[in-house]
Design a protein around this motif. Structure first.
Motif, PDB file in Angstrom:
ATOM      1  N   VAL A  80       2.495  10.751   1.967  1.00 58.49           N
ATOM      2  CA  VAL A  80       3.228   9.773   1.169  1.00 58.49           C
ATOM      3  C   VAL A  80       3.771   8.677   2.072  1.00 58.49           C
ATOM      4  CG1 VAL A  80       5.315   9.439  -0.234  1.00 58.49           C
ATOM      5  CG2 VAL A  80       3.821  11.397  -0.657  1.00 58.49           C
ATOM      6  N   ASP A  81       3.673   7.426   1.648  1.00 59.57           N
ATOM      7  CA  ASP A  81       4.232   6.317   2.410  1.00 59.57           C
ATOM      8  C   ASP A  81       5.752   6.457   2.444  1.00 59.57           C
ATOM      9  OD1 ASP A  81       3.649   3.325   3.447  1.00 59.57           O
ATOM     10  OD2 ASP A  81       5.486   3.337   2.256  1.00 59.57           O
ATOM     11  N   VAL A  82       6.327   6.429   3.645  1.00 58.73           N
ATOM     12  CA  VAL A  82       7.751   6.708   3.775  1.00 58.73           C
ATOM     13  C   VAL A  82       8.613   5.646   3.103  1.00 58.73           C
ATOM     14  CG1 VAL A  82       7.950   5.567   6.036  1.00 58.73           C
ATOM     15  CG2 VAL A  82       9.567   7.368   5.405  1.00 58.73           C
ATOM     16  N   GLY A  83       8.179   4.380   3.140  1.00 52.77           N
ATOM     17  CA  GLY A  83       8.956   3.316   2.517  1.00 52.77           C
ATOM     18  C   GLY A  83       8.956   3.393   1.006  1.00 52.77           C
ATOM     19  N   LEU A  84       7.765   3.495   0.420  1.00 54.24           N
ATOM     20  CA  LEU A  84       7.660   3.568  -1.035  1.00 54.24           C
ATOM     21  C   LEU A  84       8.259   4.865  -1.563  1.00 54.24           C
ATOM     22  CD1 LEU A  84       4.049   2.129  -1.509  1.00 54.24           C
ATOM     23  CD2 LEU A  84       6.244   0.937  -1.699  1.00 54.24           C
ATOM     24  N   GLY A  85       8.060   5.953  -0.826  1.00 53.50           N
ATOM     25  CA  GLY A  85       8.655   7.216  -1.230  1.00 53.50           C
ATOM     26  C   GLY A  85      10.168   7.144  -1.237  1.00 53.50           C
ATOM     27  N   ALA A  86      10.732   6.394  -0.294  1.00 52.96           N
ATOM     28  CA  ALA A  86      12.185   6.250  -0.218  1.00 52.96           C
ATOM     29  C   ALA A  86      12.731   5.526  -1.451  1.00 52.96           C
ATOM     30  CB  ALA A  86      12.568   5.497   1.056  1.00 52.96           C
ATOM     31  N   PHE A  87      12.000   4.532  -1.944  1.00 54.79           N
ATOM     32  CA  PHE A  87      12.421   3.849  -3.170  1.00 54.79           C
ATOM     33  C   PHE A  87      12.518   4.843  -4.329  1.00 54.79           C
ATOM     34  CE2 PHE A  87      10.972  -0.199  -1.195  1.00 54.79           C
ATOM     35  CZ  PHE A  87      12.094  -0.963  -1.458  1.00 54.79           C
ATOM     36  N   ALA A  88      11.489   5.686  -4.485  1.00 57.95           N
ATOM     37  CA  ALA A  88      11.477   6.661  -5.573  1.00 57.95           C
ATOM     38  C   ALA A  88      12.623   7.658  -5.421  1.00 57.95           C
ATOM     39  CB  ALA A  88      10.132   7.397  -5.596  1.00 57.95           C
ATOM     40  N   CYS A  89      12.888   8.079  -4.194  1.00 56.53           N
ATOM     41  CA  CYS A  89      13.983   9.024  -3.950  1.00 56.53           C
ATOM     42  C   CYS A  89      15.331   8.407  -4.306  1.00 56.53           C
ATOM     43  CB  CYS A  89      13.977   9.469  -2.490  1.00 56.53           C
ATOM     44  SG  CYS A  89      12.586  10.539  -2.061  1.00 56.53           S
ATOM     45  N   THR A  90      15.484   7.124  -4.034  1.00 51.22           N
ATOM     46  CA  THR A  90      16.727   6.437  -4.376  1.00 51.22           C
ATOM     47  C   THR A  90      16.956   6.433  -5.879  1.00 51.22           C
ATOM     48  OG1 THR A  90      16.530   5.000  -2.430  1.00 51.22           O
ATOM     49  CG2 THR A  90      17.981   4.255  -4.208  1.00 51.22           C
TER      50      THR A  90
END
Length: 406
Positions: free
Chosen positions: A227-237
């Motif tokens: 998983v892309d760490v940046g895009l995944g971080a958006f979803a986690c937020t």
């Protein structure tokens, strides 16, 4: 007059590119590092949520307790954690993106210089970057195999790991890390409340467990699901906001927008230099002056210099490694593996520069009280110095001592 370096760089890129290099505005804007921007924004947004709800501060407390309050042990601990995380799959960028906010939170609260902690985290991630299962390692080993240098996966990993570790240990003692061994942080860390009144938190609440669980899920997804760490971080937020474990509006206010735009703006200017052929000309000149005795030093310096402001695994090494066999043949009495090893080590040693992703992530996570301009300058100086250090190290290891070559 204090001008924002990023905005100034974008203005210069427009003037030079459009009015002197016959580039269109669209081509100039094409140099904006969209992926880097999205990674920085996504990761800093997620960890700003963790900061706003107190999770990072509690983790910092636990980290201090784990080190028994010894301030000097903490940078070493984060170097080791960043190295292990990078080696097991996600690579240097993802490991630094996940570790930098926590490590910088600790640094800010116990008095560890942000510059020293950035070196420990960044080089820790880079020490594991060429692991055979890490993204950069996969790219490098694939290109080397295509050019007749297959079967050196473990050696490639170990060469880079040793070089990074030696540099980190040197920096630790050079910048006073050993003096921190005599310092102890007594008691719990002070965590500011939403109203600005300090208070001490000792135990995790439900929102903290949720935050750590979400971040842990992101980590597992990055390691095992690519998983892309940046895009995944958006979803986690978004998940944290829906679970009412974090306030994204408060997190946005905490994000280091000034630092993010500083790095992205300078990258736009560098891309204009690249498009106008300046970098290619510089590279050709360095290759033309190479000899059998100096090839390892010159190629380590060249790849390192370009890697300061460009992607090491995405641009620099895929561009330079295919030239190894022909270069070795033209130069004569030199092992192509020596040149390849010099490229790999030299390019990775500089990656804690403020213009590189690792340095940018550390800057973005720096404590509020840290002067971002001074940190930027220090990381730039460090990255530039690593071009010389890398050249000397690679010449000694691969031309004189022939470590791992014969």
């Amino acid at each position: 007059i204090r001008l924002h370096v990023g905005f100034l760089a974008i203005s210069l890129a427009w003037i030079v590119g459009v009015y002197f290099a016959d580039m269109s505005p669209r081509e100039v804007m094409g140099g904006f590092p969209t992926r880097l921007f999205m990674t920085l924004v996504g990761v800093t947004l997620l960890f700003s949520v963790a900061q706003a709800n107190g999770t990072l501060d509690l983790i910092a407390q636990k980290a201090v307790r784990f080190c028994k309050g010894n301030v000097g042990v903490m940078p070493i601990m984060f170097f080791f954690l960043s190295f292990v995380l990078s080696s097991i799959g996600p690579g240097s960028i993802a490991s630094t993106a996940l570790m930098a906010p926590m490590a910088m939170a600790v640094a800010g609260q116990v008095g560890i210089p942000a510059f020293l902690m950035a070196i420990m985290i960044g080089h820790g991630g880079n020490a594991g970057a060429l692991s055979p299962i890490a993204p950069a390692g996969i790219i490098v080993n694939s290109v080397m195999e295509e050019n007749g240098l297959g079967g050196y996966e473990t050696l490639t990993f170990l060469n880079n790991m040793v070089a990074q570790t030696v540099v980190v240990l040197t920096a630790y003692f050079l910048f006073g890390g050993w003096r921190l061994l005599n310092r102890h942080h007594e008691g719990d860390l002070v965590v500011p409340s939403k109203h600005g009144n300090p208070m001490n938190r000792h135990e995790f609440e439900q929102k903290h467990w949720l935050t750590m669980g979400i971040i842990g899920t992101l980590l597992i997804s990055v390691v095992f699901l690519n998983v892309d760490v940046g895009l995944g971080a958006f979803a986690c937020t978004i998940v944290l906001a829906l679970l009412k474990a974090g306030d994204e509006s408060e997190a946005v206010k905490l994000m280091p927008w000034r630092v993010i735009m500083m790095v992205c703006g300078v990258t736009v200017l560098i891309s204009v230099l690249d498009e106008t052929g300046g970098l290619a000309l510089f590279t050709r000149l360095l290759v033309d002056v190479s000899t059998t005795e100096t090839a390892t030093a010159i190629m380590a310096f060249t790849t390192g210099f370009i890697s300061i402001y460009s992607s090491t695994s995405g641009v620099v090494l895929p561009m330079f490694l295919p030239t190894v066999s022909d270069m070795a043949q033209q130069l004569g009495d030199i092992n192509p593996l020596a040149i390849a090893s010099s490229m790999n080590v030299g390019a990775h040693l500089v990656d804690v520069s403020a213009l590189s992703t690792l340095g940018a992530l550390c800057m973005a996570a720096a404590p509020k009280q840290e002067d971002s301009r001074k940190l930027f300058n220090k990381l730039m100086a460090w990255g530039l110095s690593m071009t010389v250090v890398g050249a000397a190290t690679c010449w000694l290891l691969f031309s004189v001592l022939l470590i791992g070559i014969d």
